[in-house]
Design a protein around this motif. Structure first.
Motif, PDB file in Angstrom:
ATOM      1  N   GLU A 154       0.851  -1.210   0.000  1.00  0.00           N
ATOM      2  CA  GLU A 154       0.000   0.000   0.000  1.00  0.00           C
ATOM      3  C   GLU A 154       0.879   1.251   0.000  1.00  0.00           C
ATOM      4  O   GLU A 154       0.637   2.187  -0.765  1.00  0.00           O
ATOM      5  CB  GLU A 154      -0.859   0.040   1.280  1.00  0.00           C
ATOM      6  CG  GLU A 154      -2.181  -0.647   1.158  1.00  0.00           C
ATOM      7  CD  GLU A 154      -3.088  -0.332   2.371  1.00  0.00           C
ATOM      8  OE1 GLU A 154      -4.214  -0.803   2.342  1.00  0.00           O
ATOM      9  OE2 GLU A 154      -2.658   0.369   3.324  1.00  0.00           O
ATOM     10  N   TRP A 158       1.053   4.296  -2.738  1.00  0.00           N
ATOM     11  CA  TRP A 158       0.896   5.729  -2.430  1.00  0.00           C
ATOM     12  C   TRP A 158       2.114   6.511  -2.930  1.00  0.00           C
ATOM     13  O   TRP A 158       1.970   7.590  -3.503  1.00  0.00           O
ATOM     14  CB  TRP A 158       0.735   5.953  -0.922  1.00  0.00           C
ATOM     15  CG  TRP A 158      -0.462   5.280  -0.334  1.00  0.00           C
ATOM     16  CD1 TRP A 158      -1.611   4.938  -1.003  1.00  0.00           C
ATOM     17  CD2 TRP A 158      -0.635   4.853   1.025  1.00  0.00           C
ATOM     18  NE1 TRP A 158      -2.491   4.319  -0.140  1.00  0.00           N
ATOM     19  CE2 TRP A 158      -1.927   4.262   1.117  1.00  0.00           C
ATOM     20  CE3 TRP A 158       0.154   4.913   2.172  1.00  0.00           C
ATOM     21  CZ2 TRP A 158      -2.431   3.724   2.303  1.00  0.00           C
ATOM     22  CZ3 TRP A 158      -0.343   4.382   3.357  1.00  0.00           C
ATOM     23  CH2 TRP A 158      -1.631   3.803   3.415  1.00  0.00           C
ATOM     24  N   ASP A 164      -4.035   2.486  -4.244  1.00  0.00           N
ATOM     25  CA  ASP A 164      -3.969   1.103  -3.759  1.00  0.00           C
ATOM     26  C   ASP A 164      -3.197   0.267  -4.786  1.00  0.00           C
ATOM     27  O   ASP A 164      -2.983   0.699  -5.923  1.00  0.00           O
ATOM     28  CB  ASP A 164      -5.390   0.546  -3.583  1.00  0.00           C
ATOM     29  CG  ASP A 164      -5.451  -0.614  -2.599  1.00  0.00           C
ATOM     30  OD1 ASP A 164      -4.382  -1.042  -2.097  1.00  0.00           O
ATOM     31  OD2 ASP A 164      -6.555  -1.111  -2.340  1.00  0.00           O
TER      32      ASP A 164
END
Ligand SMILES: Cc1ncc(COP(=O)(O)O)c(C=O)c1O
Length: 274
Positions: A154, A158, A164
């Motif tokens: 994750e 980012w 995601d």
């Protein structure tokens, strides 16, 4: 997520700031514990029996004796929290090293506050290499607290400007997200990776499979290359907390928000309110 209430086996409800796990609990030492994340609608945990069945099989795969009693523990934590819409997380740890005394926890937290805004906006995904082999000791399909790899994926997503990730096997076969199942639509068919790939049998995934025919969609489960997903007309992810999340970008390829995600989100809510 803001913690609202905690209940612990043998103790019942305790203040959220009170320590409940000991330093030599194997959940801490080795990340060996089973967990579930359950959405609470109108004070009632949705599909609790399905979550507990999956948790029991996770416990078996992790060699933790199943103590039962989670319905009561969840009830205690939910009454203490008094929240209508919330997140219920259940944990089963093996307890202190070699003690053979598992610890059960029920945590109730507030929902993340950006979910509906994200659903409106749609999310951007990037594919990342993931491993979910069928070998039992790799714990594919097990919801264990060894989720550091999922969280790192994750964070990587980012860092690359996405919301995601979606894990893809080294031969290009699509697996799942770090905490979601993935779907895409071509015509009236919804495609999703099959469970024999070693992915998690999502409770929301099962609700989608039940609800799809009435919404006018048929389901195809299999081992599909990422190119198939990139060629789809619509894509979305599913999970208990995030529900049905439309995807507006996958590896830089833009998608329109489509009718299947909207219809299935509505079907999910209707099922939850029944
Ligand atoms: C790896 C993984 N896949 C899929 C899901 C979605 O499962 P569910 O719909 O039961 O929340 C989760 C949920 O956290 C998950 O951790």
């Amino acid at each position: 997520m803001t913690l609202l209430a905690v209940a612990v086996s043998g103790r019942g409800v305790v203040p959220p700031e009170e320590p409940v796990v000991q330093a030599d609990d194997e959940a801490v030492l080795r990340g060996r514990a089973a967990f579930e994340t359950v959405r609470v609608y109108g004070g009632t945990p949705f599909r609790l029996a399905g979550h507990l069945a999956r948790m029991q099989s996770s416990a078996e795969r992790l060699d933790i004796v199943w103590p039962g009693g989670f319905e009561a523990l969840a009830g205690q934590a939910l009454s203490a929290a008094g929240a209508e819409d919330a997140v219920l997380r259940l944990y089963l740890t093996p307890g202190r090293e070699r003690s053979g005394r598992p610890v059960s926890l029920a945590l109730v937290s507030a929902l993340p506050d950006d979910l509906e805004e994200r659903r409106k906006r749609g999310i951007k995904l990037i594919s990342l290499l993931g491993v979910r082999a069928e070998a039992p000791w790799l714990l594919g399909g097990v919801k264990s607290t060894s989720y550091a790899v999922n969280m790192a994926a994750e964070t990587e997503a980012w860092a690359r400007g996405a919301d995601d990730a979606v894990f893809v096997r080294d031969d290009g076969v699509v697996l799942e997200g770090p905490v979601t199942n993935v779907w895409w639509r071509v015509g009236c068919t919804l495609y999703t990776p099959s469970l024999d790939l070693g992915i998690l049998a999502g409770v929301t995934r099962a609700v989608m499979i039940e609800a799809a025919p009435a919404a006018g969609y048929e389901i195809a489960e299999g081992a599909y290359p990422l190119a198939d997903a990139l060629g789809a007309e619509e894509a979305f992810t599913t999970s208990s907390v995030r529900e049905v999340m439309p995807v507006v970008e996958l590896d830089g390829r833009a998608f329109e928000r489509g009718p299947a995600a909207a219809a299935l989100q509505q079907a999910l809510r209707e099922e939850a309110m029944r």
